[in-house]
Design a protein around this motif. Structure first.
Motif, PDB file in Angstrom:
ATOM      1  N   ARG A  26      27.324 -12.141   8.380  1.00 24.36           N
ATOM      2  CA  ARG A  26      27.927 -10.945   8.999  1.00 24.36           C
ATOM      3  C   ARG A  26      26.851 -10.002   9.504  1.00 24.36           C
ATOM      4  O   ARG A  26      26.927  -9.464  10.607  1.00 24.36           O
ATOM      5  N   HIS A  64      45.520 -16.678   6.292  1.00 24.12           N
ATOM      6  CA  HIS A  64      44.715 -15.462   6.470  1.00 24.12           C
ATOM      7  C   HIS A  64      43.996 -15.478   7.820  1.00 24.12           C
ATOM      8  O   HIS A  64      43.892 -14.461   8.494  1.00 24.12           O
ATOM      9  N   ASP A 111      27.839 -13.022   3.773  1.00 24.43           N
ATOM     10  CA  ASP A 111      27.397 -11.641   3.987  1.00 24.43           C
ATOM     11  C   ASP A 111      26.191 -11.578   4.923  1.00 24.43           C
ATOM     12  O   ASP A 111      26.139 -10.731   5.826  1.00 24.43           O
ATOM     13  N   SER A 149      34.444 -16.975   1.050  1.00 24.26           N
ATOM     14  CA  SER A 149      33.292 -16.446   0.311  1.00 24.26           C
ATOM     15  C   SER A 149      32.379 -17.554  -0.229  1.00 24.26           C
ATOM     16  O   SER A 149      31.213 -17.303  -0.519  1.00 24.26           O
ATOM     17  N   LEU A 167      34.934 -17.296  11.060  1.00 25.61           N
ATOM     18  CA  LEU A 167      35.364 -16.688   9.812  1.00 25.61           C
ATOM     19  C   LEU A 167      34.891 -17.596   8.686  1.00 25.61           C
ATOM     20  O   LEU A 167      34.905 -18.821   8.835  1.00 25.61           O
ATOM     21  N   ASP A 188      32.179 -13.192  11.821  1.00 25.42           N
ATOM     22  CA  ASP A 188      33.009 -12.049  12.200  1.00 25.42           C
ATOM     23  C   ASP A 188      33.794 -11.477  11.035  1.00 25.42           C
ATOM     24  O   ASP A 188      34.124 -10.296  11.030  1.00 25.42           O
ATOM     25  N   GLU A 189      34.109 -12.324  10.049  1.00 25.61           N
ATOM     26  CA  GLU A 189      34.897 -11.830   8.909  1.00 25.61           C
ATOM     27  C   GLU A 189      34.711 -12.762   7.721  1.00 25.61           C
ATOM     28  O   GLU A 189      34.551 -13.975   7.895  1.00 25.61           O
ATOM     29  N   VAL A 190      34.726 -12.177   6.538  1.00 27.62           N
ATOM     30  CA  VAL A 190      34.670 -12.983   5.315  1.00 27.62           C
ATOM     31  C   VAL A 190      36.053 -12.938   4.674  1.00 27.62           C
ATOM     32  O   VAL A 190      36.629 -11.858   4.506  1.00 27.62           O
ATOM     33  N   LEU A 191      36.596 -14.104   4.363  1.00 32.50           N
ATOM     34  CA  LEU A 191      37.920 -14.166   3.747  1.00 32.50           C
ATOM     35  C   LEU A 191      37.767 -14.368   2.248  1.00 32.50           C
ATOM     36  O   LEU A 191      37.124 -15.319   1.810  1.00 32.50           O
ATOM     37  N   TRP A 234      44.356 -12.888  10.905  1.00 32.74           N
ATOM     38  CA  TRP A 234      43.201 -12.196  11.507  1.00 32.74           C
ATOM     39  C   TRP A 234      43.276 -12.284  13.035  1.00 32.74           C
ATOM     40  O   TRP A 234      42.946 -11.337  13.745  1.00 32.74           O
TER      41      TRP A 234
END
Ligand SMILES: CCC(=O)SCCNC(=O)CCNC(=O)[C@H](O)C(C)(C)COP(=O)(O)OP(=O)(O)OC[C@H]1O[C@@H](n2cnc3c(N)ncnc32)[C@H](O)[C@@H]1OP(=O)(O)O
Length: 305
Positions: free
Chosen positions: A222, A243, A219, A174, A171, A228-231, A247
């Motif tokens: 991903r 967070h 980005d 940004s 994860l 797997d995910e942007v927080l 997740w």
């Protein structure tokens, strides 16, 4: 760690290596007669600084492993490499655990190996010994019976980028950057990061990331399947960690023995030839079949009595 703990660590290390991949059947020895792993341990010990902190949260079953050397952007000193091995060892025996979040201190992930230490052991033999040591530790990290996540805030560079690939999930906040900067240092990954990267994003993408020393933002990460995910959170480390734990929630819901069994069958499926993976899967199945969670679930289905 106590002597007993250290001995148990060695036993687990040996057992997992033998049972999973049946590697390292012989202990390689230095010309002095000492095992190679002890030679590099002594050398790494000479480079102090920083720490690897482990916090095990019994109530959630989530551990937080922090690479802590903020004065050097969380670069790995020699002592930190040794400490990482100990921490991984502690996690291997955490039967109540379900997950581990790997993060860096003070808003950065990790800037790789400490360049001061690198300079002092800049000969091929020591380089290879250090790599073998880190490969073993990171392989054990990836094989933990816990779901692992790299939480990348700020920069993950060089060995730091390799560390992210030794986790099941990545994860990123940004502002995060993952960059395999090895080429700029006249190097290639040596902590197993290239092999794992190919497994995660495929050889084409891995080649682009390594040969271009690409600064990968969340980005792009991903799109490539590395992230797997942007927080998107801005209120600091604690909120970001909360967070990340949120997740993980759906994946760690349920009893620890079942979560650990799931991770074990995935590891064997990922690493072993099919016949061996199937055998491991049967064995792991045997540990949960008729177990407390299984019986409880059956009791909740009165229609099928
Ligand atoms: C396994 C192979 C490997 O890992 S090879 C190592 C790969 N890593 C690198 O090449 C990263 C080297 N560091 C850098 O490029 C920069 O320091 C980065 C991380 C981009 C940060 O830049 P900037 O924001 O300008 O800060 P800075 O350079 O002043 O750094 C702050 C202090 O941290 C230190 N630092 C940083 N990284 C390392 C490192 N890997 N080893 C040892 N020290 C490191 C810097 O020297 C600096 O320290 P000081 O404040 O000058 O005492």
């Amino acid at each position: 760690m106590s002597v007993c703990g250290a001995a148990r660590c060695r036993w687990i290390q040996t057992r997992s290596a033998v049972s999973l991949l049946q590697q390292n059947r012989t202990v390689r020895r230095h010309s002095t007669g000492a095992p190679e792993s002890n030679v590099i341990r002594e050398k790494l010990q000479a480079f102090p600084g920083g720490s690897i902190d482990l916090q095990k949260r019994q109530e959630s079953g989530i551990a937080v492993l922090t690479v802590n050397n903020p004065a050097r952007m969380n670069a790995f000193s020699g002592c930190m490499m040794l400490e990482l091995e100990q921490r991984v060892c502690e996690l291997e025996t955490w039967t109540e655990g379900k997950a581990v979040v790997v993060k860096g201190a003070a808003g950065n992930f990790c800037s790789g190996s400490d360049l001061n230490a690198v300079r002092a052991i800049a000969n091929p033999q020591d380089g290879m010994r250090m790599c073998e040591f880190m490969q073993n530790t990171l392989t054990r990290l990836l094989r933990l019976p816990l779901i692992s996540m790299a939480l990348v805030e700020g920069r993950a560079l060089g060995g730091g980028a390799e560390l992210t690939t030794a986790c099941d999930f990545r994860l990123m906040t940004s502002d995060g950057v993952i960059q395999f900067v090895h080429k700029h240092m006249g190097l290639v990954p040596g902590w197993g990061g290239a092999a794992r990267l190919v497994g995660i994003v495929g050889s084409q993408n891995a080649l682009k990331l390594l040969s271009g020393a690409v600064k990968l933002d969340p980005d792009c990460g991903r799109q490539m399947g590395l992230v797997d995910e942007v927080l998107h959170c801005s209120s600091g480390e604690a909120e970001t960690l909360a967070h990340a734990e949120q997740w993980l929630g759906p994946f760690i819901k349920g009893p620890a023995p079942v979560i650990q069994a799931i991770k074990k069958v995935v590891v064997s499926g990922r690493e072993l030839p099919l016949e061996q993976a199937l055998k491991t899967e049967r064995n792991v199945f045997g540990t949960v079949w008729g177990g407390p969670a299984n019986l409880q679930a059956l009791a909740l289905k009165p229609k099928h009595k």
